[in-house]
Each structure stands twice: as structure tokens, then as C-alpha cells.
Design an enzyme around this catalytic site. Structure first.
Site, mmCIF file in Angstrom:
data_model
loop_
_atom_site.group_PDB
_atom_site.id
_atom_site.type_symbol
_atom_site.label_atom_id
_atom_site.label_comp_id
_atom_site.label_asym_id
_atom_site.label_seq_id
_atom_site.Cartn_x
_atom_site.Cartn_y
_atom_site.Cartn_z
ATOM 1 N N HIS A 103 0.841 -1.199 0.000
ATOM 2 C CA HIS A 103 0.000 0.000 0.000
ATOM 3 C C HIS A 103 0.880 1.255 0.000
ATOM 4 C CE1 HIS A 103 -3.699 -2.308 0.989
ATOM 5 N NE2 HIS A 103 -2.822 -3.110 1.556
ATOM 6 N N HIS A 140 -2.562 -0.914 7.108
ATOM 7 C CA HIS A 140 -2.063 -1.322 5.793
ATOM 8 C C HIS A 140 -0.992 -0.363 5.292
ATOM 9 C CE1 HIS A 140 -5.576 1.312 5.130
ATOM 10 N NE2 HIS A 140 -4.846 1.826 4.159
ATOM 11 N N GLY A 166 -4.430 -4.086 12.085
ATOM 12 C CA GLY A 166 -4.661 -4.718 10.797
ATOM 13 C C GLY A 166 -6.117 -4.548 10.446
ATOM 14 N N HIS A 215 -3.730 2.890 -3.993
ATOM 15 C CA HIS A 215 -4.030 2.551 -2.599
ATOM 16 C C HIS A 215 -3.433 1.213 -2.212
ATOM 17 C CE1 HIS A 215 -6.516 2.150 1.108
ATOM 18 N NE2 HIS A 215 -6.487 0.874 0.773
ATOM 19 N N ARG A 232 -21.503 -17.121 37.799
ATOM 20 C CA ARG A 232 -21.440 -15.670 37.579
ATOM 21 C C ARG A 232 -21.509 -14.923 38.915
ATOM 22 N NH1 ARG A 232 -27.299 -13.127 35.984
ATOM 23 N NH2 ARG A 232 -28.579 -14.665 37.075
ATOM 24 N N GLU A 247 -19.957 -4.001 22.361
ATOM 25 C CA GLU A 247 -19.034 -5.090 22.680
ATOM 26 C C GLU A 247 -17.737 -5.020 21.877
ATOM 27 O OE1 GLU A 247 -23.247 -6.505 23.462
ATOM 28 O OE2 GLU A 247 -22.201 -5.518 21.778
ATOM 29 N N HIS A 266 -23.933 -16.478 31.140
ATOM 30 C CA HIS A 266 -25.053 -17.076 30.402
ATOM 31 C C HIS A 266 -24.496 -17.994 29.310
ATOM 32 C CE1 HIS A 266 -26.757 -13.722 32.553
ATOM 33 N NE2 HIS A 266 -27.986 -14.041 32.210
ATOM 34 N N HIS A 283 -29.839 -16.132 21.973
ATOM 35 C CA HIS A 283 -29.007 -15.827 23.130
ATOM 36 C C HIS A 283 -28.285 -17.049 23.696
ATOM 37 C CE1 HIS A 283 -30.925 -11.987 22.924
ATOM 38 N NE2 HIS A 283 -30.523 -11.588 24.110
ATOM 39 N N ARG A 300 -25.479 -18.880 34.268
ATOM 40 C CA ARG A 300 -26.572 -18.090 34.822
ATOM 41 C C ARG A 300 -27.246 -18.856 35.957
ATOM 42 N NH1 ARG A 300 -32.155 -17.999 34.274
ATOM 43 N NH2 ARG A 300 -33.137 -15.927 34.422
#
Length: 713
Positions: free
Chosen positions: A49, A89, A137, A293, A387, A450, A500, A512, A559
């Protein structure tokens, strides 16, 4: 100031900020030399690149030679400014500055770009090339992680030097990040940037190379919003430096420098500098195209580039000695800055001996004295979800580890991840009725982000060696997977709390309920997945995680309530179950066979260990002698000696059954051709968790049948 073909030469320029910038003809020649080197390196490699490295050469040179506080001779200097190249890159953007600035790269390394074993891989790799702060990356990951670096710098300042005035602490420094259109298009950067605005991270400065070109050429086909306004809405201080605004393209370095100084002055917002460039400038025909590019330019184009730069087109990988001598002065400047910083650091250390001792321990990765004294022991005979047990352990650890912090992606109450009484890591005005805000607090709130959480955790870990965790449901680790993979690649000791962990979570249904997730995560090299069988295994697992720094670790927690086993003091014997000492070895004999060699071995993880224990009792009533192996972490088990593994899984015993409420694909390694795997190789359903375990055959009766079938083989 002189201008020739869009190139500037400035001598002793005084910017409008009153800070002097010296930009000589030799500086400009160094910039132009890096453009030619970028073209040569990609051409020799045959792929790569070149375009961004060519057009961002002025920015990179300005940062490394004129702006950032760094010591090229010491990449571990605590007081250094951090640099993160999110558009990884364009690795040459960084490698070329490492070469010019004396960071340990030489021309031979540039000639080996993208070759096996070289110091110049295709994307920057942490731990491979000295001076690289983080592996970048996957696009967006670097910018997101830079937010984590800024989190960590504030937290560490609160840990070690909270009372110093702004700018007066040896722990004050900047986080600089360069990003491109690809980073901006990835959703993770918006997630992380929203958090950066919420946190008012004033020492984070991001440069957005707005060249409007990606591999598929003009980004107008996929990127249409006003990015500057988006970042303003996210709570950032935004400036634009437009090198394309005039009739001719003009690389206005003084304007860029002034924008950096302005960004440094803004302390209550992260800064976003939009730099409008022409990719590949001044390449004669490929500039401003997707062709430059992501591919080599070709000999004719490189010749035209060098002619435009007034460099000898017949020479490759050529640097005039006076240019290199000029740029290598960065070593002496950095060492002088380092020495000056040392004076302030030594004064701090003398005035704060206890905090200095804490800093030394944290940087060394050592455990505190009596590290696990407050980790609870759970009485047998009671049912506790892992948990909930984990939450109690977290709070026990927090009492002894002031560097231990973390939080959840909006699931704190479900994940049981709140450290009590320490405040939330937030600006004071972000306090709510439920959460007390403290800019140096230890409870993190990621919101429902997340992917950003995963990258932010990586930035935190790599910045200063504190111990941090992030939590969500196990199924949503899928959203985190790119960041988890990067943590594993870097061997960064990031901690994940995933709750869970099976279809037993019940009514939320198959969306879930993780089925394939455990083995999908176990497939990532250098990632430890720990699924404890009961509350005390959970405590033992946390102790081992805190004692190791060999890479990331993920806890998969239940859970539902699980029985706490009655245990002995050592190894299993007769009807006495083993202590939790074997957890650190990944798998151990929890319940021994009556004979020296069992008829069948039942191997289970997590909530299914109780199923294996019940099956052992049922088999015994039929005269079949079974041992139960609890295998909370197969990665730790695989590290053990052949002798230990033989003691747990003797090769002579071919009859084996694995029990895990998930996919069975990976168990063949442990149960062999004659073994049977009890698991779930299909999606779950919306129903009560206990009903589903019965419906899907995760029962001791099914395990007994599988054991008999294995024995029959």
C-alpha cells in the site's frame, strides 16, 4: 515560505499560536525521500500500500520529528507519547519514520517489506517490531484501541499521581492516532469514539486522512455523511485542514502544526483533525485513484514520482547522507527529553515512595502481598451460579489489586462485574442516580458496544500493564471476536467475563443461547477459555488468571445455580473429591475411580460436571467404575507434561465420554475414536433451561448410555 509543485519550504516559521516551527529544505527533502522509499519498498515486495504512505509523509514526519515526545533509543519509556497507526495497511507510514528517526530500522529492513521474518511485516505487529504500540490490521481496531490508551493514561494518573496539576505530572502525555476512510467506515470506530466523547479524553488526538479513496476507488459509492459533523455530535473537538482547498494542491504543514497545537490546548474533549489529502501525491498518473491505494505502482510511475520530487529516478532505496544525519538527530532530542522527564519522575518517586512501589509492581506484573487473602471460599452443599461467585471474587481481588478495574457492556447486574465502593470511571458531570462518577474510578461502563469494549480493553492493557476486564453474555463474544483475536495475537493479558454460557439460560431462546461459541473461541490460538464447574473452581480460575500474563483469558460462567462440591485437601481418593488445586493445570481428576485404572473416564466442563458426577454414581451402581475429570481450561491442560496428562487421561482407558452443553466438534482430541461426546450440535429453543437440558439430552442418564456404548466399542 516557498512553494514548488505543492511542496513547501519553511524556515523558522512562527505560527499563529506563537510556537516556533522550523521547517527547512532538509526537512522537506526528508519528507520527499520517504515518499520515494515507500514506492521502492512496495515495488520490491510486489504488493502493498504505497499511496497513503506517500501522501501522509508530511504528517508522519511532522509528528515524529517535531511534535511527539519520544525517545527512539527506548521504546518502553513511560513518559512517551503513544502513536497508533489505525490504517495499518499503510505500515510504511510508521516504518519510514522509524528508519529516519533511528528507532532500529535500516534500509535493509525497508527492502524486506512484507517478507518472512523481517522487521517490516505488512501491518504493524506489537512485540515484533520495536516501538510498535499495538497490532493494527483489521480497520477501525487501532482507533478504537487508542481510546483504550487514553482511558488507561487517565486511570494510571489517578493511581499514581492524582494530585498534580494538569501538565505537571510525569504521567501526562498524548495519544496520537492516524486513521483513514476505512477506519471511519467501520462501525467499531463510532462505538469507541462515542465513548471517547463521553469520557472527555482530552489527551487523545486523532488524524483522519480524508483522501476519499479506498480499494474500490472513490469512497462516494459507500461514504456520504459529513464525518466532521458526526464527530462534533460525538462530543469531539473538530478541526479541518484542507490541503485541496486552493486552485492547486498545497501541503500546508504550518496549518497542520497549528491545528495540533490547538488540539493540545483542548483538555475537555478528544480532538479530531480532518486532513484532506490527495492519495499518492505527487505521483503523476495514479494519484487520487484506488490503484495507488493497494498495489505496486510500476517502474514508470515511480520514475515520474521521483522526477516530480526532484530526486534521481535511477536510484532506489537511496537516502542522502545529510538527510539521514539530520533526521537521526531525533535520537539525541528524544534522549534529552527523556532526561528532563527523568528529573520530574525522580522527584515524584522521592515524594511518593508507596506509589512508586506500586508502579514498580504493576510494571513488573508481580502479585501484591497476600494477593488472594480476600478471595472468598464457598461452603459446600449450597448452590451458587458461577457468575455470582465470580462477582464475589472480583470484589475480593479488588481489595488487594488497586490496578484491577473493569465493567460490562450494559449488563453489569447480569454479569456480576461491579466493583463496589470505588466509583465509576467517568467525568463528574456524568454521574447518575445509580452510579457515582469519578474520573479515576474503577467501574467501566461500555454501553452496548461489545466490539469497542474489546479493543478498548486491549489499549488499556498495552498502555500500562494494569489488569482490566470486560463483560457481556457469552453469545455476544461474537461481537468482540476481532478484538479478542488481536489480543491473542499480541498475547495481551486481557480478561473477559462471559456469562449465560449455555442453553440453560432458558427463555431468551436460540439467539441468546451459545452452542458453537465455546469451540469457536477455543480455536483462537493463545486464548484461554475457562469454564469452571462450581463456585470454588471459579475462585481458583480467577487466581490463575491473575497469576498468568501469557495472553488473554475468557471466563464462561453460568446463569443458573450449580452445586458447590464437597472437597478434600489434595487429590481425589475414594469418595473424597479433589481440591481445586488442579484448576491451574486445566483439567484434573475431580472424582477418582475405585480401581487404579477406571473402566471409563467422564470428562466435563462447567455446569455439566455435576451431570458427570451423577452419571458416575449411576454407573457404580451397575458395577462400572468411572472417574470424573473436570476440565475447566483445555488450553492450560494442553500445556502440562505428558506425565501429568497421562495421570488424568491414561492412554490405556479407551472408553471416554465428554459432557458439555454445546457443540461436540473439538472433543475427539480428548476422547479418541472409541469415545462418545454428549453435547448439543444444533441451535437451542425458547423454554425453561432445565427443560432444555432434558430435551437435548444433557442428563446423567444420557451420559450413562454413552459410557456403556463407549465401553462396548
Amino acid at each position: 515560505m516557498n512553494s514548488t509543485d505543492g511542496r513547501i519550504v519553511v524556515t523558522d516559521l512562527k505560527t499563529r499560536t506563537g510556537t516556533e516551527l522550523e521547517w527547512t529544505e532538509l526537512d522537506q527533502k526528508a519528507v520527499d525521500t520517504t515518499r520515494a522509499l515507500a514506492a521502492d519498498a512496495v515495488q520490491k515486495a510486489g504488493n502493498g500500500h504505497p499511496g497513503t504512505a506517500i501522501s501522509l509523509a508530511p504528517l508522519a514526519y511532522l509528528l515524529f520529528q517535531k511534535v511527539m515526545r519520544r525517545d527512539p533509543s527506548d521504546s518502553t519509556w513511560l513518559g512517551r507519547d503513544r502513536f497508533i497507526l489505525s490504517n495499518g495497511h499503510s505500515s510504511l507510514t510508521q516504518y519510514l519514520q522509524f528508519f529516519l528517526g533511528g528507532y532500529g530500522l535500516e534500509i535493509e529492513d525497508l527492502e524486506q517489506l512484507r517478507q518472512y521474518g523481517s522487521k517490516t511485516p505488512g501491518h504493524p505487529e506489537y512485540g515484533h517490531t520495536d516501538g510498535i504500540e499495538i497490532t493494527t490490521g483489521p480497520l477501525g481496531s487501532g482507533l478504537a484501541a487508542s481510546v483504550g490508551f487514553a482511558y488507561a493514561s487517565r486511570f494510571e494518573r489517578g493511581l499514581f499521581d492524582p494530585d498534580a496539576a494538569a501538565g505537571d505530572s510525569p504521567f501526562d502525555h498524548y495519544i496520537y492516532c492516524v486513521a483513514g476512510d476505512g477506519d471511519i467506515e467501520e462501525g467499531v470506530t463510532n462505538e469507541a469514539s462515542s465513548l471517547a466523547g463521553t469520557q472527555q479524553l482530552g489527551n487523545l488526538i486523532v488524524f483522519y486522512d480524508d483522501n476519499q479513496i479506498s480499494i474500490e476507488d472513490d469512497t462516494n459509492i459507500a461514504l456520504s455523511e459529513d464525518v466532521a459533523k458526526r464527530y462534533e455530535a460525538l462530543g469531539w473537538h473538530v478541526q479541518t485542514v484542507d490541503w485541496k482547498s486552493g486552485a492547486d494542491y498545497h501541503e500546508d504543514v504550518p496549518a497542520l502544526y497549528a491545528a495540533i497545537l490547538e488540539a493540545q490546548r483542548v483538555t475537555d474533549k478528544p480532538s479530531f483533525i480532518v486532513l484532506k489529502t490527495i492519495i499518492g501525491w505527487p505521483s503523476p498518473t495514479l494519484r487520487n485513484t484506488g490503484k495507488i491505494h493497494g498495489s505496486a505502482m510500476g517502474e514508470a510511475e515511480i520514475k515520474g514520482l521521483k522526477e516530480a520530487l526532484e530526486l534521481d529516478p535511477e536510484k532506489t532505496f537511496f537516502v542522502e547522507p545529510e538527510v539521514l544525519a539530520h533526521t537521526r538527530r531525533a535520537v539525541g532530542r528524544g534522549q534529552a527529553q527523556h532526561a528532563e522527564w527523568n528529573q520530574g519522575f525522580d522527584a515524584w518517586a522521592e515524594a511518593n515512595p508507596e506509589r512508586k512501589a506500586l508502579l514498580d509492581r504493576v510494571l513488573a506484573g508481580d502479585l501484591p502481598e497476600d494477593a488472594f487473602a480476600d478471595v472468598p471460599e464457598f461452603p459446600a452443599g449450597k448452590a451458587v451460579s458461577t457468575r455470582v461467585a465470580s462477582g464475589k471474587v472480583i470484589n475480593g481481588l479488588a481489595k488487594r489489586f488497586p490496578e484491577f478495574w473493569g465493567g460490562s457492556a450494559d449488563l453489569a447486574e447480569s454479569n456480576n462485574t461491579t466493583i463496589e465502593g470505588v466509583g465509576s470511571f467517568l467525568p463528574p458531570e456524568r454521574a447518575t442516580a445509580m452510579w457515582k462518577a469519578n474520573p479515576y474510578g474503577r467501574v467501566l461502563h461500555f454501553g452496548i458496544r461489545e466490539h469497542a469494549m474489546g479493543n478498548i480493553l486491549n489499549g488499556i492493557v498495552l498502555h500500562g500493564n494494569t489488569r482490566v476486564f470486560g463483560a457481556t453474555f457469552l453469545i455476544f463474544s461474537d461481537y468482540m471476536r476481532p478484538a479478542v483475536r488481536l489480543a491473542a495475537l499480541m498475547k495481551a493479558p486481557t480478561i473477559y467475563v462471559w456469562t449465560h454460557d449455555s442453553v440453560a439460560l432458558g427463555g431468551d431462546g436460540p439467539t441468546h443461547q451459545p452452542v458453537e461459541t465455546l469451540w469457536a473461541l477455543r480455536l483462537i490460538p493463545q486464548l484461554d477459555i475457562i469454564r469452571p464447574a462450581d463456585a470454588n473452581e471459579t475462585a481458583a480460575a480467577w487466581k490463575q488468571i491473575m497469576s498468568r500474563r501469557m495472553g488473554p483469558a475468557g471466563l464462561a460462567l453460568s446463569r443458573q445455580n450449580l452445586p458447590v462440591f464437597e472437597r478434600g485437601e489434595g487429590e481425589a481418593s475414594g469418595d473424597v473429591f479433589a481440591s481445586t488445586d488442579g484448576v491451574a493445570k486445566g483439567a484434573y481428576v475431580l472424582a477418582a475411580a475405585k480401581k487404579d485404572v477406571p473402566d471409563v473416564i467422564l470428562i466435563a466442563t462447567g455446569s455439566e460436571v455435576q451431570v458427570a458426577v451423577a452419571a458416575r454414581e449411576a454407573l457404580a451402581s451397575e458395577g462400572i467404575d468411572a472417574s470424573v475429570v473436570s476440565a475447566p481450561c483445555l488450553e492450560w491442560f494442553d500445556e502440562q507434561s505428558a506425565e501429568y496428562k497421562e495421570s488424568v487421561l491414561p492412554a490405556a482407558v479407551k472408553a471416554r465420554v465428554s459432557v458439555e452443553a454445546g457443540a461436540t466438534l473439538g472433543w475427539a482430541k480428548y476422547i479418541g475414536d472409541q469415545g462418545r461426546a454428549v453435547g448439543i450440535d444444533h441451535f437451542g429453543a425458547s423454554a425453561d433451561g432445565d427443560f432444555l437440558l432434558q430435551e437435548f439430552g444433557i442428563t446423567h442418564e444420557h451420559v450413562v448410555a454413552a459410557a456403556k456404548e463407549s465401553l462396548g466399542r
